[in-house]
Every structure is written in C-alpha cells, then in structure tokens.
Design a protein around this motif. Sequence first.
Motif, short mmCIF file in Angstrom:
data_model
loop_
_atom_site.label_atom_id
_atom_site.label_comp_id
_atom_site.label_asym_id
_atom_site.label_seq_id
_atom_site.Cartn_x
_atom_site.Cartn_y
_atom_site.Cartn_z
N GLN A 173 83.08 -39.81 -39.43
CA GLN A 173 83.49 -38.94 -38.33
C GLN A 173 83.51 -39.69 -36.99
O GLN A 173 84.44 -39.52 -36.19
CB GLN A 173 82.56 -37.72 -38.24
CG GLN A 173 82.81 -36.69 -39.32
CD GLN A 173 81.91 -36.92 -40.54
OE1 GLN A 173 81.38 -38.02 -40.73
NE2 GLN A 173 81.76 -35.90 -41.35
N GLU A 219 83.42 -36.52 -31.70
CA GLU A 219 83.42 -36.47 -30.24
C GLU A 219 82.68 -37.69 -29.66
O GLU A 219 83.14 -38.29 -28.68
CB GLU A 219 82.77 -35.18 -29.73
CG GLU A 219 83.61 -33.94 -29.91
CD GLU A 219 83.58 -33.40 -31.35
OE1 GLU A 219 84.36 -32.48 -31.65
OE2 GLU A 219 82.78 -33.92 -32.16
N MET A 275 75.42 -31.50 -42.83
CA MET A 275 76.01 -32.82 -42.70
C MET A 275 76.56 -33.28 -44.05
O MET A 275 76.08 -32.87 -45.10
CB MET A 275 74.98 -33.83 -42.18
CG MET A 275 74.39 -33.47 -40.83
SD MET A 275 75.61 -33.48 -39.50
CE MET A 275 76.04 -35.21 -39.44
N ASP A 289 75.67 -39.61 -32.52
CA ASP A 289 75.13 -38.35 -33.05
C ASP A 289 75.91 -37.86 -34.28
O ASP A 289 75.85 -36.70 -34.63
CB ASP A 289 75.14 -37.27 -31.97
CG ASP A 289 76.57 -36.94 -31.49
OD1 ASP A 289 77.55 -37.49 -32.05
OD2 ASP A 289 76.71 -36.12 -30.56
N TRP A 290 76.66 -38.76 -34.92
CA TRP A 290 77.45 -38.50 -36.13
C TRP A 290 78.78 -37.79 -35.86
O TRP A 290 79.58 -37.64 -36.79
CB TRP A 290 76.68 -37.66 -37.16
CG TRP A 290 75.40 -38.22 -37.69
CD1 TRP A 290 74.20 -37.59 -37.72
CD2 TRP A 290 75.18 -39.49 -38.32
NE1 TRP A 290 73.25 -38.38 -38.31
CE2 TRP A 290 73.82 -39.56 -38.69
CE3 TRP A 290 76.01 -40.59 -38.60
CZ2 TRP A 290 73.26 -40.66 -39.33
CZ3 TRP A 290 75.45 -41.70 -39.23
CH2 TRP A 290 74.10 -41.73 -39.59
N THR A 291 79.08 -37.36 -34.66
CA THR A 291 80.28 -36.55 -34.44
C THR A 291 81.47 -37.40 -34.02
O THR A 291 81.34 -38.47 -33.42
CB THR A 291 80.04 -35.50 -33.33
OG1 THR A 291 79.84 -36.17 -32.08
CG2 THR A 291 78.85 -34.62 -33.65
#
Length: 337
Positions: A252, A228, A79, A224-226
């Motif tokens: 992100q 997406e 990360m 979840d940090w993404t």
Amino acid sequence: MSEDATARRPSIRDVARLADVSYQTVSRVLNDHPSVRPETRERVLKVMSDLNYRPNLAARALVTSRSHTIGILAASSTMYGPASSIAAIEDAARARGYWVSTANIDASDPRSIPEGLAHLLAQSIEGLVVIAPQLRVFRALASQPLEVPYVTLQSTDLDVDHMLSVDQVAGARLATKHLISLGHRGIYHIAGPQDWIEAEARMKGFLAEMSASDIPTTAPILGDWTAEFGYYAGRELLSVRDFTAVFSSNDQMALGFMHAVRDEGLDVPGDISIVGFDDIPEAAHFWPPLTTVRQDFAELGRRCVELLLGPADEGGVPGAPTIVPELLVRASTAPVR
C-alpha cells in the motif's frame, strides 16, 4: 413431526425418536464412533438433515472434553497480513474438522488482552493462535498463564518454543538484493510503524543486505502502512531526489509512492524502481505491476494448525517453524540508468 418440536430448536432426543434409536446412538454418530452400523448411521444422518439439526457445541464439549474449536487472539485484524493469516487458519482448521473463534483485541489497551484470552478459554478451545503484530501484546501475554497448546505468529525471539512465522528478514533481504543487483546504490526504505514486529524485521533485513554489499544507508522512514503515507513520503523524498530506488515495507505504501512519482512527471521504473512487500491481490494490477515479496499465507495456516493438532497424515513430520517468502519480479523495477 409434532408442533412442539417445530416450535423450538430440534434436540438430540428429537433426532433419536424420529430415527428410532437411543440418544446415545445419535451421540455416537455425532462423534463418528465405529460401533454404529452403516444403515443406522445413514438413517440418523437423514433425520438430522430433515430437522436441520445442529449439535450444541458447548454441551458436546462438556461431555466429550472436545470442543473442536481453535481460538485466535488477534490485533490489527483489518490489515492485510493479519487478515490473510486468520483466513488461512480458518481454511486449514475446517479441513481438519475444526472451527475457529476469533477475539479481536485493542493492542493499545492492556486490559483487552486478558479479556480476549478469557473469552476464548471460556469456549473450551483446544488450541490458541496469537496474531498480534505489536511487541507490547506479546509482553502482556507473557504474564498470562496458558494451559492450552498455542502458537504465536511472529518473527522475534520472544517465545521461540511456540513461534511460527514467515521469515520477514529474509524477504526484506530478497527485495533489497534485487535492487542492488540492478545497479541501484541510492536506495531508501519506507518502513512500517515502529512497534510492529514485521516492520522491525523488514527494516533489519534491508539494513543487513545494504551492509553486506557495503552500501551506505540513510535512516529508514517510519510510515503507517497506508498509501496516503507512501504518497506523502514520495513527495518529500522527490523534492531532493538523491536516490534511484525504494524498498517499501508493504504494497500500500508502495502504491502511494508510485502516485507521487507520477505526479512529479517521472517514470517507474525508468527513473525510480520500487519493490513492495506482501503481494496483495491488487499488486499485479498496479501501473506498472509491482515487484514485491509474497508471503505464503495458505502454508502458514496449514503449519499453524499442524503445530496445534499434529500432522494430518499419520507418521507425518511437522513443517519447519519458519517459512521463506518469495520475490515476484514485475515491471516496477529495472536497471539503474
């Protein structure tokens, strides 16, 4: 040089023989001892260079009780935040003549924590840095005896005597206050995973700033940090569209959210303003460029090594254990319509 010397890795005795000195003199050169005459030191260093000699660090540690190695116990090191912290510590350590050994652990496997720690301690590390964003890692470490100086990069009160951190709460408050100052009142927070220390701290900062301005809030959305997830959250939120701004817990997820806004035919920041966190290298090149909170990882690395080894300058005073982040205002935020 004889054939047997080239067939194996050159040793300290090979250097001594070719430099016409004792191996004790070579050892003094390696340890920068002041008793070695300059011309002798120069001759020994030239032979080392000609032989491409590299000292055996493990053997040196046994003789000198100094390994000149700092260990890093890291989880989620791919990360951006943990990876940037590791790189900053490596740079700061090299500037002090130290190397870094990193043990990557699986935060979901309690056995990997003592195993990673044992791996580092077997290398005679002189200090330890723990970069583990999950609370469960620190709870597992609490049962492990640590006999070397150590620093934990975290923003909780789990181990205040060894803590160093970027003030995540202050950074989140800066981001939220910026949106409020632009007239936004309907502000959502897309948070990080629930067991991440930084995510929890940024959520606290958001809620504290909203409360300080007496603005009602809805429950933060756990991501979840993404990118997406940011896109998915954006599609869901925009189906109702009862807000004018978003504070995303990292850049992100902010990127994915901006994509969702464009897919709805809306404009950032004309219709919706967004602030991220971290200032990843690409953040300045999003469209529009992202307003975000920057963490000074270079300073984090310098202070981390300073806490383990002491100040680089004689008589220097170690820096504070908390680093205040900076808000970078770019084009993704604007006054509410």
